[in-house]
Design a protein around this motif. Structure first.
Motif: not given
Length: 124
Positions: A105-106, A27-31, A84-87, A73-76
């Motif tokens: 995202s994967r 999640e931190a990477l996605m952000r 998986v991170v949904e955003f 962010v909807r889920r991690h």
């Protein structure tokens, strides 16, 4: 400066990751990748993209420019060395209507760092 990802001060949020600190989780990477898009940091985006799916280059410039407006962010869901991170990311191009990018995202954790692998887009 406020962090584009919405989690407080850039210097304490995505700034250290952009400067080379490893992301503690997907999640931190996605952000930090969202913030990199907002700030035009193509080199960071490429460096955090898994080599198996990474493009040769990225052109973040468009005319009119794309402006990123916010992130939800909807889920991690971490699962060992993957996650998986949904955003949903909101954006606007020029004076047009605001748009939304909804992606699941994967990510994979290799060599002691997280990498973006790919994602599935959800139509609005």
């Amino acid at each position: 400066m406020h962090c584009p990802c919405g989690r407080g001060a850039y210097a304490h949020c995505c700034g250290p990751l952009h400067a080379g600190a490893p992301a503690p989780d997907a999640e931190a990477l996605m952000r930090s990748r969202y913030s990199a898009y907002a700030l035009g940091l193509a080199d960071y985006l490429l460096a955090t993209w898994h080599p198996s799916t990474r493009p040769d280059g990225l052109d973040l410039h468009s005319d009119p420019p794309l402006r990123w407006l916010g992130l939800e962010v909807r889920r991690h869901v971490p699962a060992g060395g993957t996650a998986v991170v949904e955003f949903v990311a909101r954006h606007r191009q020029g004076g047009g209507r605001a748009g939304r990018l909804h992606e699941t995202s994967r990510f994979v954790h290799e060599r002691q760092q997280w990498f973006y692998v790919d994602g599935d887009m959800t139509p609005d």
